[in-house]
Structures are given as structure tokens and as C-alpha cells.
Design a protein around this motif. Structure first.
Motif, PDB file in Angstrom:
ATOM      1  N   LEU A 413       0.807  -1.215   0.000  1.00 61.23           N
ATOM      2  CA  LEU A 413       0.000   0.000   0.000  1.00 61.23           C
ATOM      3  C   LEU A 413       0.844   1.270   0.000  1.00 61.23           C
ATOM      4  O   LEU A 413       0.587   2.200  -0.756  1.00 61.23           O
ATOM      5  CB  LEU A 413      -0.944  -0.014   1.208  1.00 61.23           C
ATOM      6  N   GLY A 414       1.821   1.347   0.869  1.00 60.61           N
ATOM      7  CA  GLY A 414       2.715   2.498   0.868  1.00 60.61           C
ATOM      8  C   GLY A 414       2.125   3.738   1.503  1.00 60.61           C
ATOM      9  O   GLY A 414       1.012   3.754   2.036  1.00 60.61           O
ATOM     10  N   GLU A 415       2.936   4.824   1.444  1.00 59.05           N
ATOM     11  CA  GLU A 415       2.567   6.072   2.118  1.00 59.05           C
ATOM     12  C   GLU A 415       1.287   6.677   1.555  1.00 59.05           C
ATOM     13  O   GLU A 415       0.426   7.137   2.296  1.00 59.05           O
ATOM     14  CB  GLU A 415       3.721   7.071   1.982  1.00 59.05           C
ATOM     15  N   GLU A 416       1.133   6.685   0.236  1.00 60.06           N
ATOM     16  CA  GLU A 416      -0.034   7.310  -0.386  1.00 60.06           C
ATOM     17  C   GLU A 416      -1.328   6.633   0.052  1.00 60.06           C
ATOM     18  O   GLU A 416      -2.368   7.289   0.207  1.00 60.06           O
ATOM     19  CB  GLU A 416       0.092   7.256  -1.909  1.00 60.06           C
ATOM     20  N   ALA A 417      -1.277   5.318   0.251  1.00 58.63           N
ATOM     21  CA  ALA A 417      -2.472   4.588   0.675  1.00 58.63           C
ATOM     22  C   ALA A 417      -2.961   5.072   2.033  1.00 58.63           C
ATOM     23  O   ALA A 417      -4.161   5.096   2.310  1.00 58.63           O
ATOM     24  CB  ALA A 417      -2.192   3.096   0.727  1.00 58.63           C
ATOM     25  N   GLY A 418      -2.013   5.476   2.905  1.00 58.59           N
ATOM     26  CA  GLY A 418      -2.397   5.976   4.211  1.00 58.59           C
ATOM     27  C   GLY A 418      -3.277   7.210   4.117  1.00 58.59           C
ATOM     28  O   GLY A 418      -4.196   7.400   4.922  1.00 58.59           O
ATOM     29  N   ARG A 419      -3.014   8.039   3.123  1.00 60.86           N
ATOM     30  CA  ARG A 419      -3.839   9.239   2.940  1.00 60.86           C
ATOM     31  C   ARG A 419      -5.284   8.850   2.621  1.00 60.86           C
ATOM     32  O   ARG A 419      -6.236   9.374   3.205  1.00 60.86           O
ATOM     33  CB  ARG A 419      -3.266  10.101   1.815  1.00 60.86           C
ATOM     34  N   HIS A 420      -5.453   7.926   1.664  1.00 59.69           N
ATOM     35  CA  HIS A 420      -6.804   7.491   1.281  1.00 59.69           C
ATOM     36  C   HIS A 420      -7.507   6.790   2.445  1.00 59.69           C
ATOM     37  O   HIS A 420      -8.698   7.006   2.696  1.00 59.69           O
ATOM     38  CB  HIS A 420      -6.739   6.556   0.075  1.00 59.69           C
ATOM     39  N   LEU A 421      -6.770   5.939   3.147  1.00 59.18           N
ATOM     40  CA  LEU A 421      -7.380   5.190   4.247  1.00 59.18           C
ATOM     41  C   LEU A 421      -7.784   6.096   5.395  1.00 59.18           C
ATOM     42  O   LEU A 421      -8.781   5.849   6.079  1.00 59.18           O
ATOM     43  CB  LEU A 421      -6.411   4.120   4.747  1.00 59.18           C
ATOM     44  N   GLY A 422      -7.013   7.158   5.617  1.00 58.59           N
ATOM     45  CA  GLY A 422      -7.361   8.072   6.697  1.00 58.59           C
ATOM     46  C   GLY A 422      -8.741   8.679   6.501  1.00 58.59           C
ATOM     47  O   GLY A 422      -9.564   8.720   7.430  1.00 58.59           O
ATOM     48  N   ASP A 423      -9.010   9.124   5.293  1.00 64.17           N
ATOM     49  CA  ASP A 423     -10.329   9.708   5.004  1.00 64.17           C
ATOM     50  C   ASP A 423     -11.425   8.659   5.134  1.00 64.17           C
ATOM     51  O   ASP A 423     -12.506   8.927   5.688  1.00 64.17           O
ATOM     52  CB  ASP A 423     -10.342  10.290   3.591  1.00 64.17           C
ATOM     53  N   ALA A 424     -11.173   7.454   4.598  1.00 64.51           N
ATOM     54  CA  ALA A 424     -12.192   6.403   4.626  1.00 64.51           C
ATOM     55  C   ALA A 424     -12.502   5.954   6.045  1.00 64.51           C
ATOM     56  O   ALA A 424     -13.671   5.796   6.426  1.00 64.51           O
ATOM     57  CB  ALA A 424     -11.725   5.207   3.788  1.00 64.51           C
ATOM     58  N   VAL A 425     -11.450   5.753   6.857  1.00 58.36           N
ATOM     59  CA  VAL A 425     -11.643   5.266   8.218  1.00 58.36           C
ATOM     60  C   VAL A 425     -12.390   6.279   9.073  1.00 58.36           C
ATOM     61  O   VAL A 425     -13.229   5.917   9.914  1.00 58.36           O
ATOM     62  CB  VAL A 425     -10.277   4.923   8.851  1.00 58.36           C
ATOM     63  N   SER A 426     -12.137   7.535   8.858  1.00 56.74           N
ATOM     64  CA  SER A 426     -12.802   8.553   9.675  1.00 56.74           C
ATOM     65  C   SER A 426     -14.300   8.632   9.385  1.00 56.74           C
ATOM     66  O   SER A 426     -15.076   9.027  10.262  1.00 56.74           O
ATOM     67  CB  SER A 426     -12.164   9.924   9.425  1.00 56.74           C
TER      68      SER A 426
END
Length: 592
Positions: A413-426
Motif C-alpha cells: 500500500l505504501g505512504e499514499e495509501a495511508g492518505r486514502h485510508l485516513g479519510d475512509a476510516v474517519s
């Protein structure tokens, strides 16, 4: 007058067969009828165009509400000069009315039909063997165009002939209630079937039709072939004893779809799909298609074999838990499974781990998650997913509130995936557990993911092992622990968290009242970090901590002393560490 009255009048005034007896009685009837007609002509001159009268109204008297039609029946019997059937009158309120072999004849049948126009009780009507002929059959058909309660009718052995069949065909074009019709033994011919066939093309409500024991012949087979091929409602059709042969039999066979056995597990579909896709059927799958838990791990299905399995599972109602781990299905196979899950509403748990789905398969799964309301657990571990995959899955998670457990571990997933997941998880409100282990989430991506966890209100367990949160990510996790009021288990082992990062986690624990299990092992937090976390628990009497996991981290006597004091506050607390060293030397740490 109401519509029921007009329908009853139409049935009474419909042409019937000539009477067989002649004599003084018939002359008397004709004389009375002539006088009545003259009286009606005189009344027509006195009333307006909006008023009308029938031969069932007497002196304009308002009649009491008659839901079973008993008054109508008696009036009809008087008008038609037939004796009322006492059995009929006693059972007019029954849901099942059987009048087999009662000798009604055409006129008696017409009287019964008049009563049934407004009857709301009878649902199943059996008039077998009453010699009603075409006129009686026409009266019953006319009644069925008005009655919207009767669902089953048996008119077998009544000599309806082509005349009666034509009336029944006209009725079938407009009737939306009738489900079963028996016309057996009625001397029907090809002409009858021609009219019935045209009606069957338009009628999709009739489910059971019996045309046995007639004289349909070869020509009837031609008409039936066309009708059966276009009809979409019939479930059973009987054409026994009809001399259908030759070209008619051929055309009937071409038109009639093959009757297939009910296949709730999809075995027939699976074999057909295997033939079409040229793959060998999996005997294990066929033996376990009726199991609630179906495990097909490492069966070498490949993309085509997976597609065949997916075809079978579309209509399968038995399988609730599906494990297809390690079948190298790739994106094409994953797409087939995703398509199946958009239609199957029984499967609640799916394991697609280690199948090389890639971004293509992840996209299909994401599209499925937008519409699926049944799936509760999904494992996509080890599928070479990237940030592009997570971008699609993240959007799906925003809309899906039914999925409770998601495993995205061992991907790229890498660093960029964390950005997308942050929005989704919230924004997601359904997930209870989320695994993102072994995904190289670090830097800004780790921070945004942690920020998303702070705003989440549903997650109970999160696994972030073997990523790269480091000190920056630990600071964000500390803030998340202050804000989050639902998380109970957090695993941040192997994340390069330094002692300063551990102290930020400790600051979050001072305010957190829900965390029960915290795993921070195999991080370089040193003894100072362990001491800070334990001290945070001491300063939070409302803490729910039950397990603190610190493997491979050595502690000292000061830590043991603090643990003894904290143990008195939280008797259920257990701490796992890497052993005790010498005396504790306080290290100067930068103030946070």
C-alpha cells in the motif's frame, strides 16, 4: 346500480342453448318475459339517460350488502327457472368451493356465475363434470373477468368445446389473479388451442394449466409451440392424451423449455460452466456445495476455475462462509467472485487472500462493496494491492456500513495509501476490525491514517504491525487515543517507534478509557518508554487496560516496582516484557 349488478345482468342475458322441453310451461315463460319487456320499455321512457335498470331489480328497492352473492343467486335462479343448489348456498362463504358432478347444466352454471361475480370468499372453485357446455363456460369466464379473488378453477369434463375455450381465452388476456386452470376433457380442438395460445403469450400470471384428455391433434402442437416459447409464467403444463404427433410434436418440443430440477446449490450450473470454460470440475467443491462453510484453499482453480465456481454460487443458498485463499485467481477470477457477491445475498464471510488480485481485482471488489449489504468479513491479504487499489476501496468503505472485518495486510500500500485510508476510516461507521500489517505505511501517510482513527466511532481492533510509523506517526497515534472512544485493541509492534514516540502514546493513554490491549513490542522504546506508558495508566483511574505487550523490551527494578503499584489499581492487568536488567537510570528526554 353498482358494477356487480351490471355484470350479473350481462351473465343472465347472455345467449344460452335452446330448451329441450316444450309445452305449456314454456309458453307461460315466454308470455311472462314479453310482459316484462313491455314494462321495461315503458320505464325507460320515464327515466333519464344516466339511470338504467336490470331484470334483477324489483321496485327500485335498495338491497342489503351481500358479499357472498346469495341474494343475487336466488334472483338469478328465479329468472333462469332453475332450482337453487342448497349445497352451493351453504358453502358460499368457504374459501374452497367444490361443486363436482352436481348436474348444473348451462343454466345452473350461469346462476352460480352470477353469484360469484361479487363473492369475496371463494378462492378455489371446482366445477368439474357439470355438463355446462359452451354457454356455461362462457358465463364462468365472464365472471372471472370481474372476480379478483379466485385463484384456482377446475372446469374439467364439461364439454366446453371451442365456444367455451374462446371465452376462457378472452378472460385469460385480462385476468391477473388466476394461478391454476384445469380444462381437461372438454373436447377442445386445434381451434381452441389457437385462441388459448394467443392468450398465454400475454398472460404471465397463470402458473398451472391442464389441457389433457382433449382432441388437440397435430395442428395444436404448432400453436402451442409458439405460445410456450413466449410464455413466462407457466410452471406446469399437462398435454396428456391429445394425439399430438408429427410436425406438431416437433414444434411443441422446440418451443417448450427443458424442465430442470430445482437446483438450490447450483450443481447443474457449475457443470455447465465447467464445460463452457473448458475446466475440470472440482469434485471437492461438488461434494461440499451444501455446506455452510466452504473451504477451497490452495486448490489451483486459476481464473477460469474460479469463474466456474462463481457461476454456481450465484444462486447457492447454503454457503455462508467462503474461503478461496491461494488459488491464483488473479484479477479476472476476483472480478467473477465480486460479480457473484453482488447477486448472492447469503454469503457473509469471504477469504480471497494470496490470489494476486492486483488493482484490477480490487476495483471489482470495491464496486461490489458499494452495493452488497450482506458481507460482514473480507480478507484481501497478500494480493499485491497498491495505493490505487486502496483509493477505490476507500471510497467504497465510505458508503458501506455492513462490512465489519477487513484484512488488507501483506500488500504494497505504501505512504499514499495511508492518505486514502485516513479519510475512509474517519467516515466509515461499520468496521469493527481492520488489519493493515506489513504495508510500508509511513511518513505523512501514517499521520493521516492515525488522524482518521481518531475520528472513527466503530473500530474495536486495529493491527498496524510492520509499518513505519516512527516518531511522527506515534505522535499522531497519541492524539488519536485522546479522541477515540471505541478502540479496544491496538497493535503497533515493529514500527520503529522511539522512546519519545512511546511517551506520546502514554499521553494519549492518560485520556483514553476504552483501550484494553496495547502491543508495542519490537520497537526501540527502551525502558524509559515502557515506564512512561505504565505511569500513564497509573495516572488514569478510568483506564480499561488489561494487557500491555512489550516483548523484547528489557525493564528494570523501578519498572517492576511501578508495575506492583499499578497492579493494585488494576488487578486484571498483565504486562509482558523482555526481562529485567540492573538499576533504572533515568534518561533525560525532550519535553513534549
Amino acid at each position: 346500480m353498482d358494477q356487480g349488478k351490471k355484470s350479473s345482468t350481462e351473465l343472465l342475458t347472455a345467449p344460452g342453448p335452446e330448451d329441450q322441453d316444450a309445452g305449456a310451461g314454456r309458453e307461460k315463460l315466454e308470455e311472462d318475459r314479453g310482459q316484462r319487456e313491455e314494462q321495461e320499455e315503458q320505464e325507460e321512457e320515464e327515466i333519464s339517460d344516466e339511470d338504467y335498470d336490470t331484470d334483477l331489480e324489483l321496485d327500485d328497492q335498495e338491497e342489503a350488502y351481500d358479499p357472498v352473492g346469495q341474494a343475487c343467486y336466488l334472483e338469478a335462479c328465479r329468472a333462469l327457472q332453475v332450482a337453487p343448489a342448497s349445497y352451493f348456498m351453504r358453502h358460499m362463504q368457504s374459501s374452497e368451493l367444490s361443486m363436482m358432478h352436481r348436474g348444473l347444466g348451462p343454466q345452473g352454471t350461469r346462476a352460480v356465475a352470477v353469484a360469484l361475480v361479487t363473492n369475496t370468499s371463494v378462492l378455489q372453485l371446482n366445477l368439474q363434470g357439470n355438463w355446462m357446455e359452451g354457454a356455461g363456460g362462457g358465463a364462468v369466464a365472464q365472471m372471472l373477468t370481474e372476480n379478483c379473488y379466485i385463484t384456482e378453477v377446475d372446469l374439467s369434463h364439461n364439454r366446453l368445446g371451442d365456444l367455451g375455450a374462446g371465452a376462457v381465452a378472452a378472460m385469460l388476456r385480462g385476468n391477473g389473479t388466476l394461478r391454476s386452470l384445469n380444462l381437461s376433457g372438454n373436447r377442445l380442438t386445434a381451434r381452441s388451442v389457437e385462441q388459448l395460445g394467443l392468450a398465454l403469450v400475454h398472460n404471465s400470471k397463470l402458473q398451472h394449466l391442464d389441457l389433457s384428455h382433449n382432441a388437440l391433434g397435430e395442428e395444436a402442437g404448432r400453436h402451442l409451440g409458439d405460445a410456450v416459447s413466449e410464455n413466462t409464467g407457466l410452471r406446469s403444463l399437462s398435454l396428456a392424451w391429445n394425439a399430438i404427433r408429427g410436425a406438431g410434436a416437433v414444434m411443441l418440443q422446440r418451443g417448450q423449455p427443458r424442465e430442470e430440477a430445482y437446483d438450490p446449490v447450483g450443481q447443474a450450473c457449475y457443470l455447465e460452466a465447467c464445460r463452457a470454460l473448458q475446466v475440470a470440475p472440482a469434485s471437492y467443491f461438488m461434494r461440499h456445495m451444501q455446506s455452510s462453510e466452504l473451504s477451497m484453499m490452495h486448490r489451483g482453480l486459476g481464473p477460469q476455475g474460479t469463474r466456474a465456481v462463481a457461476v454456481a454460487l450465484v444462486t447457492n443458498t447454503s454457503v455462508l462462509q467462503l474461503n478461496l485463499q491461494g488459488n491464483w485467481m488473479e484479477g479476472a477470477g476476483g472480478g467473477a467472485v465480486a460479480q457473484m457477491l453482488t447477486e448472492n445475498c447469503y454469503i457473509t464471510e469471504v477469504d480471497l487472500s494470496h490470489n494476486r488480485l492486483g488493482d484490477l481485482g480490487a476495483g471489482a471488489v470495491a464496486a461490489m462493496l458499494r452495493g452488497n449489504g450482506t458481507l460482514q468479513s473480507l480478507n484481501l491479504s497478500g494480493n499485491r494491492l497498491t495505493a490505487r487499489s486502496v483509493e477505490q476501496l476507500g471510497l467504497a468503505l465510505v458508503h458501506n456500513s455492513k462490512l465489519q472485518h477487513l484484512d488488507l495486510s501483506h500488500n504494497a500500500l505504501g505512504e499514499e495509501a495511508g492518505r486514502h485510508l485516513g479519510d475512509a476510516v474517519s467516515e466509515n461507521t461499520g468496521l469493527r476490525s481492520l488489519s493493515l500489517a506489513w504495508n510500508a505505511i509511513r511518513g505523512a501517510g501514517a499521520v493521516m491514517l492515525a488522524n482518521g482513527l481518531g475520528g472513527n466511532i466503530s473500530l474495536r481492533a486495529v493491527d498496524l504491525t510492520f509499518n513505519g510509523f516512527g516518531g511522527e506517526g506515534a505522535v499522531a497515534l497519541g492524539r488519536a487515543l485522546k479522541e477515540n472512544a471505541s478502540l479496544e485493541e491496538l497493535n503497533v509492534s515493529n514500527n520503529r517507534i522511539p522512546p519519545e514516540g512511546a511517551l506520546h502514546l502514554a499521553m494519549g493513554l492518560k485520556r483514553n478509557n476504552t483501550i484494553k490491549s496495547l502491543k508495542v513490542g519490537r520497537n526501540p522504546i527502551q525502558t524509559a518508554g515502557c515506564y512512561g506508558i505504565l505511569q500513564a495508566l497509573q495516572e488514569n483511574p478510568q483506564s480499561a487496560m488489561e494487557q500491555l505487550d512489550l516483548p523484547d523490551v528489557t525493564v528494570n527494578q523501578d519498572f517492576d516496582d511501578l508495575y506492583s503499584a499499578v497492579k493494585e489499581m488494576f488487578p486484571a492487568l498483565t504486562v509482558n516484557h523482555g526481562g529485567r536488567t540492573g538499576a533504572f537510570k533515568k534518561q533525560k528526554l525532550e519535553k513534549v
